[in-house]
Enzyme design. Structure first.
Site, PDB file in Angstrom:
ATOM      1  N   ILE A  38       0.822  -1.200   0.000  1.00  0.00           N
ATOM      2  CA  ILE A  38       0.000   0.000   0.000  1.00  0.00           C
ATOM      3  C   ILE A  38       0.861   1.258   0.000  1.00  0.00           C
ATOM      4  CG2 ILE A  38      -1.574   1.343   1.502  1.00  0.00           C
ATOM      5  CD1 ILE A  38      -2.968  -0.868  -0.073  1.00  0.00           C
ATOM      6  N   ASP A  39       2.082   1.163   0.529  1.00  0.00           N
ATOM      7  CA  ASP A  39       2.872   2.408   0.698  1.00  0.00           C
ATOM      8  C   ASP A  39       3.118   3.094  -0.645  1.00  0.00           C
ATOM      9  OD1 ASP A  39       4.774   0.450   0.016  1.00  0.00           O
ATOM     10  OD2 ASP A  39       6.258   1.115   1.508  1.00  0.00           O
ATOM     11  N   LEU A 128      11.673  -8.440   7.669  1.00  0.00           N
ATOM     12  CA  LEU A 128      11.479  -7.661   8.898  1.00  0.00           C
ATOM     13  C   LEU A 128      12.309  -6.380   8.863  1.00  0.00           C
ATOM     14  CD1 LEU A 128      11.468 -10.546  11.550  1.00  0.00           C
ATOM     15  CD2 LEU A 128       9.514  -9.493  10.388  1.00  0.00           C
ATOM     16  N   SER A 129      12.814  -6.044   7.694  1.00  0.00           N
ATOM     17  CA  SER A 129      13.498  -4.766   7.466  1.00  0.00           C
ATOM     18  C   SER A 129      14.804  -4.604   8.225  1.00  0.00           C
ATOM     19  CB  SER A 129      12.589  -3.586   7.807  1.00  0.00           C
ATOM     20  OG  SER A 129      11.844  -3.278   6.676  1.00  0.00           O
ATOM     21  N   ASP A 176       9.166   1.273   5.853  1.00  0.00           N
ATOM     22  CA  ASP A 176      10.093   0.524   6.704  1.00  0.00           C
ATOM     23  C   ASP A 176      10.954   1.449   7.556  1.00  0.00           C
ATOM     24  OD1 ASP A 176       8.994  -1.501   5.286  1.00  0.00           O
ATOM     25  OD2 ASP A 176      10.824  -2.063   4.213  1.00  0.00           O
ATOM     26  N   TYR A 226       8.083  -7.415  -7.284  1.00  0.00           N
ATOM     27  CA  TYR A 226       7.752  -6.131  -6.644  1.00  0.00           C
ATOM     28  C   TYR A 226       7.662  -5.051  -7.725  1.00  0.00           C
ATOM     29  CZ  TYR A 226       8.371  -2.082  -3.504  1.00  0.00           C
ATOM     30  OH  TYR A 226       8.230  -0.900  -2.826  1.00  0.00           O
TER      31      TYR A 226
HETATM   32  P1  ADP Z   1      15.356  -7.240   4.956  1.00  0.00           P
HETATM   33  O1  ADP Z   1      15.417  -5.737   5.008  1.00  0.00           O
HETATM   34  O2  ADP Z   1      13.997  -7.768   4.675  1.00  0.00           O
HETATM   35  O3  ADP Z   1      15.971  -7.907   6.143  1.00  0.00           O
HETATM   36  P2  ADP Z   1      17.184  -6.811   2.782  1.00  0.00           P
HETATM   37  O4  ADP Z   1      17.685  -7.710   1.699  1.00  0.00           O
HETATM   38  O5  ADP Z   1      16.562  -5.524   2.416  1.00  0.00           O
HETATM   39  O6  ADP Z   1      16.221  -7.691   3.696  1.00  0.00           O
HETATM   40  O7  ADP Z   1      18.400  -6.465   3.763  1.00  0.00           O
HETATM   41  C1  ADP Z   1      19.245  -7.502   4.253  1.00  0.00           C
HETATM   42  C2  ADP Z   1      20.690  -7.048   4.158  1.00  0.00           C
HETATM   43  O8  ADP Z   1      20.972  -6.050   5.187  1.00  0.00           O
HETATM   44  C3  ADP Z   1      21.679  -8.166   4.454  1.00  0.00           C
HETATM   45  O9  ADP Z   1      21.939  -8.929   3.289  1.00  0.00           O
HETATM   46  C4  ADP Z   1      22.908  -7.375   4.892  1.00  0.00           C
HETATM   47  O10 ADP Z   1      23.600  -6.847   3.768  1.00  0.00           O
HETATM   48  C5  ADP Z   1      22.307  -6.198   5.643  1.00  0.00           C
HETATM   49  N1  ADP Z   1      22.274  -6.453   7.097  1.00  0.00           N
HETATM   50  C6  ADP Z   1      21.180  -6.516   7.883  1.00  0.00           C
HETATM   51  N2  ADP Z   1      21.495  -6.756   9.168  1.00  0.00           N
HETATM   52  C7  ADP Z   1      22.847  -6.863   9.210  1.00  0.00           C
HETATM   53  C8  ADP Z   1      23.810  -7.116  10.247  1.00  0.00           C
HETATM   54  N3  ADP Z   1      23.455  -7.284  11.517  1.00  0.00           N
HETATM   55  N4  ADP Z   1      25.115  -7.170   9.886  1.00  0.00           N
HETATM   56  C9  ADP Z   1      25.483  -6.977   8.603  1.00  0.00           C
HETATM   57  N5  ADP Z   1      24.648  -6.732   7.613  1.00  0.00           N
HETATM   58  C10 ADP Z   1      23.338  -6.671   7.883  1.00  0.00           C
HETATM   59 MG    MG Z   2      15.023  -4.433   3.396  1.00  0.00          MG
END
Ligand code: ADP
Ligand code: MG
Length: 390
Positions: A38-39, A128-129, A176, A226
């Site tokens: 929706i955003d 979960l962002s 998000d 998406y």
């Molecule tokens: P979501 O936002 O749904 O979790 P995304 O693909 O948008 O999925 O983001 C995930 C990416 O964010 C990971 O592949 C990594 O690059 C980065 N990331 C998230 N948390 C961490 C963390 N604690 N340490 C290192 N990288 C992270």
């Molecule tokens: Mg993300």
């Protein structure tokens, strides 16, 4: 248990002693309760920050070097604040913080170097962002280290969305980053994605809890589908011609869709957007009335619409939601996030949680061969500095 004692210990082990104090910050992940896809259609969404999230330990340096590590990844990231910061595939996850540092510098923030260690309780790439948590945490931490104000959380959210859109290259909406920055304990955010007006909706779960169910299935096709859905919504708007609302498909009339759009697929896409928006409005009303059973039914209806009309669920999300709806104590369940894998949420009676998770696990395992994960959570505060206690 708090993630911070171990984080502080590991920080010292990796970076050694230093002259300045180590500061600790935390940014939560988010679960969108209702209002999915929706955003970018200009409507109302209802996300909540959750208790899972990313923490960091930071210590200022006297030079302009930024060193970043994550306890979940061996990569060491170094950024020289005196040199141009450009996206770099070899920098991996470091591109999220790097893009944020670049934007802060462009906005004239007088950043100093720092040693930083991240750690997390948030599954990555699970809807979960964690990416927004990483961005918002970096922005908040570096503003605080620079002694700059951190109270304009809306500006922080916008800066981080710009980083994700332009530096990381993911065409996400504002929801998000907004939820991660502005979440509030026991509340959902009711956010108008067109005007960015928002207010808090108390979510009094009483004897119930929010259970996040991770399908353990990667979000395959999520990116391409998406973009395809966004293009389909644009196509509906074009077909509506002069009857198209100026401020997004959520404002379209179903009767106008029926008279201008004959393609059955585009009709279904529009029906999801319009009906989901109505469900968000109903969700506000039933939450205000404390009617959790009605809220649960809206969650389940939202999932059906995302499955049948918007077609963004897939085998794993459908299997886990189906298992949840047949398990003890469940008032309703739906996928959360962009779809095609990742996580779903369920509203569950607290006393039934052990029986609920056992039942979902065995049904989901039998249907997919995958082991799900469960996180019992509630609506939590957005990004903040912490002493690490509690
Ligand atoms: P979501 O936002 O749904 O979790 P995304 O693909 O948008 O999925 O983001 C995930 C990416 O964010 C990971 O592949 C990594 O690059 C980065 N990331 C998230 N948390 C961490 C963390 N604690 N340490 C290192 N990288 C992270
Ligand atoms: Mg993300």
């Amino acid at each position: 248990m708090s993630m911070f004692p171990l984080l502080a210990q590991e920080f010292m082990h990796l970076y050694g002693p230093g002259d300045s104090e180590v500061q600790l910050f935390f940014a939560p992940g988010r679960a969108n309760l209702i209002g999915e896809h929706i955003d970018y259609n200009g409507g109302l969404v209802m996300p909540a920050a959750v208790t899972l999230g990313i923490g960091d330990a930071c210590r200022p340096r006297s030079d302009h070097l930024v060193r970043l590590r994550s306890s979940d990844d061996p990569l060491v990231v170094q950024i020289d604040l005196d040199r141009p910061i450009e996206p770099d595939p070899a920098r991996g996850w470091g591109n999220y913080p790097a893009g944020v540092l670049r934007e802060l510098l462009l906005q004239g923030v007088n950043l100093m170097g720092a040693d930083v260690l991240f750690t997390t309780t948030l599954p990555q790439g699970a809807g979960l962002s964690s990416s927004a948590a990483m961005e918002v945490l970096t922005a908040f931490s570096f503003l605080a280290l620079a002694g700059a104000p951190t109270n304009d959380l809306k500006a922080i959210a916008l800066l981080c969305q710009k980083v994700e859109n332009q530096f990381v290259g993911v065409n996400c909406g504002i929801m998000d980053q907004f939820a991660v920055a502005l979440g509030r304990e026991n509340c959902a955010l009711l956010l108008d994605c067109e005007s960015l007006d928002y207010h808090y909706v108390p979510v009094a779960l009483g004897a119930h809890a929010l259970v996040i169910m991770n399908t353990s299935s990667q979000r395959q096709l999520a990116g391409s589908k998406y973009n395809e859905r966004r293009a389909e919504c644009d196509a509906v708007l074009r077909l509506l011609g002069t009857d198209a609302p100026r401020n997004g498909l959520v404002h379209a009339q179903w009767s106008d869709v029926l008279s201008h759009v004959s393609d059955p697929v585009l009709r279904r896409r529009a029906r999801h957007v319009i009906s989901e928006q109505a469900r968000v409005e109903q969700a506000c009303r039933v939450l205000a009335a404390g009617d959790l059973a009605a809220f649960g039914r809206l969650l389940t209806e939202s999932h059906a619409s995302l499955r049948d009309d918007y077609e963004v669920t897939g085998l794993h999300l459908d299997a886990i939601v189906c298992a949840a709806l047949q398990a003890p104590g469940c008032l309703g369940a739906r996928m959360t996030g962009a779809g095609f894998g990742g996580c779903a949420i369920a509203l569950v009676e607290q006393d039934e949680i052990p029986a609920f998770t056992a039942s979902v696990r065995s049904a989901y395992l039998a249907a997919t061969g995958l082991e799900p994960a469960f996180y019992v959570t509630h609506a939590a505060n957005g990004v903040h500095e912490t002493t690490g206690e509690g």
